[in-house]
Design a protein around this motif. Structure first.
Motif, PDB file in Angstrom:
ATOM      1  N   CYS A 125     -13.304  92.738 152.175  1.00 19.23           N
ATOM      2  CA  CYS A 125     -12.669  92.029 151.062  1.00 19.23           C
ATOM      3  C   CYS A 125     -12.669  90.522 151.284  1.00 19.23           C
ATOM      4  N   ASN A 181      -5.556  94.850 157.638  1.00 16.85           N
ATOM      5  CA  ASN A 181      -4.930  95.626 156.562  1.00 16.85           C
ATOM      6  C   ASN A 181      -4.972  97.118 156.909  1.00 16.85           C
ATOM      7  N   CYS A 225      -3.207  96.025 152.438  1.00  8.71           N
ATOM      8  CA  CYS A 225      -4.030  96.316 151.263  1.00  8.71           C
ATOM      9  C   CYS A 225      -3.154  97.092 150.294  1.00  8.71           C
ATOM     10  N   CYS A 282      -7.928  91.760 144.573  1.00  9.23           N
ATOM     11  CA  CYS A 282      -7.013  92.430 143.647  1.00  9.23           C
ATOM     12  C   CYS A 282      -5.804  91.523 143.395  1.00  9.23           C
ATOM     13  N   CYS A 306      -3.010  90.687 146.123  1.00 11.21           N
ATOM     14  CA  CYS A 306      -3.484  91.012 147.478  1.00 11.21           C
ATOM     15  C   CYS A 306      -3.013  89.934 148.454  1.00 11.21           C
TER      16      CYS A 306
HETATM   17  S1  SF4 Z   1      -7.530  94.234 150.720  1.00  9.97           S
HETATM   18 FE1  SF4 Z   1      -6.964  95.849 149.245  1.00  9.97          FE
HETATM   19  S2  SF4 Z   1      -5.651  94.797 147.774  1.00  9.97           S
HETATM   20 FE2  SF4 Z   1      -6.799  93.234 148.879  1.00  9.97          FE
HETATM   21  S3  SF4 Z   1      -8.626  92.863 147.635  1.00  9.97           S
HETATM   22 FE3  SF4 Z   1      -9.162  94.401 149.190  1.00  9.97          FE
HETATM   23  S4  SF4 Z   1      -8.837  96.363 148.130  1.00  9.97           S
HETATM   24 FE4  SF4 Z   1      -7.736  94.805 146.955  1.00  9.97          FE
END
Ligand code: SF4
Ligand SMILES: Cc1ncc(C[n+]2csc(CCOP(=O)(O)OP(=O)(O)O)c2C)c(N)n1
Ligand SMILES: [Mg+2]
Lengths: 302, 214
Positions: free
Chosen positions: A82, A158, A240, A52, A55
């Motif tokens: 992620c 996170n 996050c 995102c 992030c």
């Molecule tokens: S950790 Fe959260 S902000 Fe980062 S890419 Fe994943 S969903 Fe998106």
């Protein structure tokens, strides 16, 4: 692999996309003093990413990749989450493992590399989310520490399962309500750093990624200690922003708030005496090397 | 069960893996054409006919021949360039296997996760993979067969690709040179290249090199 190996065949060089030509020309492979300050002035080992916007994991990746002492001889082991969206864009060897298995894979990999390349220092670095490290993979994480496997484990904390939409994780704070944890968490954030210390890690660091120099030092320390002494663990707060309802510009403030006195991520380190001795000697060596290089440069200019 | 023919598509969104349809790989000294096992020499001639008969014949060199792992690889790269010049064929590299986000430059690169974009963009009707790791080649070949009408060929360094329309196995420098010889032979017999005239692009660290300036 060494810097010399990262070359393109001459006869096909002029059809290679610019980012690969750059990688050969200006990446920092082979420079043991590489660090976060190279970001922006040399070729970074990460291309685009699909995280995102804003992030903090993305900037954490940049700092870590810039700080590896020997990216050409490093293999990352990742896990689902992620973070795994980023590895395909990274110019360092990496293996994706089944969710939670990362430290078991890394144990086997490190041992194999040791016997296959007895004369080369191969750094194995696990990089996984908190769900992978503390929940589903806790068995593998701890077994690798009990067995004193010599590699570094980095956890992008996170405080929830981000990739699957915000489920509760062991590293989530008590009482926190997330999209898929609507009743709020009932128990305290797992004290993973202390568990790591007790389980056998020779170097443990907890910090946010708000300050690149601190991230660089922690990563370097962890890798040097894993080479010589034993397992090392770095827990990085990479909030996050999507799941805690922040804007893309607010990640940095969130990290800064959490590292002030009384916060969850006040920087801390646990270092064994043996590891401390090693880090002190490396510090001395680095200082002497840099001084000699500076003097050599001066005498050339004179 | 009748032989499943590995033909140019578009076959379906998800064409079956040829192996799952009972197709087998050639033994050493053999190749396969559309799933039929043939002596290797037969496949060289078909390769040359396909290339010379195509409008946009293209070589997709992969990481195993683009990066200079050793001097032997550099010789293969040289032979690939020679093949491209001889036919002529375009060269579009598959430099690695990272998905290209947010946008691939389909005119100058190909990626195994969405190879159809490059085929569509350049209207490639015949291609050959050289130096692409097997798993990534099979993935690409299936996507291409699924969504495009391109005739796919593979010079595989291992046991061959059942998902290509034509595949060699045990690729080495000698076999790449045989591809060149096969093209030369057909040309000497009067077969002319049907390729649309083109100028091979050049890239530098700054991007596309403007060749009109030369
Ligand atoms: S950790 Fe959260 S902000 Fe980062 S890419 Fe994943 S969903 Fe998106
Ligand atoms: C064996 C297995 N179990 C469950 C999943 C589903 N899954 C994918 S990502 C994920 C959570 C990841 O959380 P974390 O490790 O904290 O990483 P983050 O996405 O937060 O960075 C889960 C449970 C999976 N892919 N594999
Ligand atoms: Mg997480």
């Amino acid at each position: 692999m060494s810097k010399e190996k990262i070359q393109i065949c001459e006869d096909l060089a002029d059809v290679m996309p610019p980012e690969y030509q750059e990688l050969v020309a200006t990446a920092t492979y082979g420079n043991q003093d590489r660090g976060w300050k190279d970001i922006g002035s040399s070729k970074e080992l990460i291309e685009q990413h699909s995280l995102c916007a804003g992030c903090p994991e993305s900037i954490a990746f940049r700092y870590i990749l810039a700080s590896l002492p020997a990216p050409e001889d490093t293999v990352f082991v990742g896990s689902t989450g992620c973070t795994s969206l980023v590895f395909p864009h990274v110019a360092v060897h990496n293996i994706h493992s089944l969710f939670g298995n990362q430290n078991a894979i890394a144990s086997g990999l490190k041992r194999t590399l040791k016997s296959r390349f007895p004369d080369v220092e191969k750094d194995v670095v696990v990089l996984a989310g908190d769900g992978a490290t503390v929940d589903i993979g806790l068995d593998m994480t701890m077994q690798s520490w009990f067995r004193l496997e010599k590699f570094t484990t980095i956890c992008f904390d996170n405080e929830l399962y981000a990739n699957t939409g915000g489920q509760e994780s062991g590293l989530m704070q008590k009482g926190f309500v997330a999209k898929m944890a609507p009743k709020g968490k009932n128990f305290e954030k797992v004290r993973l750093a202390e568990i790591a210390r007790e389980a056998g890690c020779a170097y443990v660091a907890v910090l946010t990624v708000s300050k690149p120099n601190r991230v660089e030092q922690a990563i370097k320390n962890a890798i040097y200690v894993a080479r010589e002494v034993g397992p090392s663990f770095v827990q990085l707060y990479t909030p996050c922003i999507l799941e805690i309802g922040k804007q893309s510009m607010e990640g940095l403030d969130e990290m800064k708030d959490s590292e002030t006195i009384g916060g969850r991520f006040v920087q801390k380190e646990y270092i064994t005496d043996e590891a401390q001795k090693l880090l002190d000697s490396i510090k001395e060596e680095t200082k002497a090397r840099k001084k000699a290089a500076k003097e050599a440069k001066k005498s050339v200019n004179a | 069960m009748s032989q499943y023919q590995v033909l140019p598509g578009p076959e379906a969104f998800l064409p079956p893996a040829a192996a799952s349809m009972g197709n087998v790989l050639p033994d050493p000294g053999e190749a396969h054409i559309e799933g039929r096992i043939v002596p290797e020499d037969e496949a060289y001639e078909v390769f040359a006919r396909k290339v010379l008969g195509a409008k946009v014949p293209t070589i997709f060199p992969g990481p195993l021949v683009l990066w200079k792992w050793n001097d032997h690889v550099a010789e293969k790269a040289k032979a690939i360039r020679e093949l491209a010049n001889e036919a002529p064929m375009r060269i579009i590299p598959m430099a690695d296997y990272r998905p290209k986000y947010p946008k691939i430059e389909a005119a100058v690169e190909i990626n195994p996760n969405h190879p159809n974009l490059t085929i569509w963009h350049n209207k490639i009707d015949v291609c050959i993979f050289i130096g692409v790791h097997c798993h990534q080649a099979n993935l690409s070949l299936k996507i291409i067969r699924g969504g495009t009408n391109c005739y796919t060929m593979a010079m595989c360094a291992m046991a061959g690709h059942e998902d290509a329309c034509l595949s060699f196995r045990d690729a080495d420098l000698g076999k790449i040179r045989k591809l060149i010889d096969a093209v030369k032979k057909l040309k000497s017999e009067g077969v002319e290249s049907q390729a649309i005239p083109f100028k091979q692009f050049k890239l530098s660290r700054a991007g596309l090199v403007d060749q009109s300036a030369n």
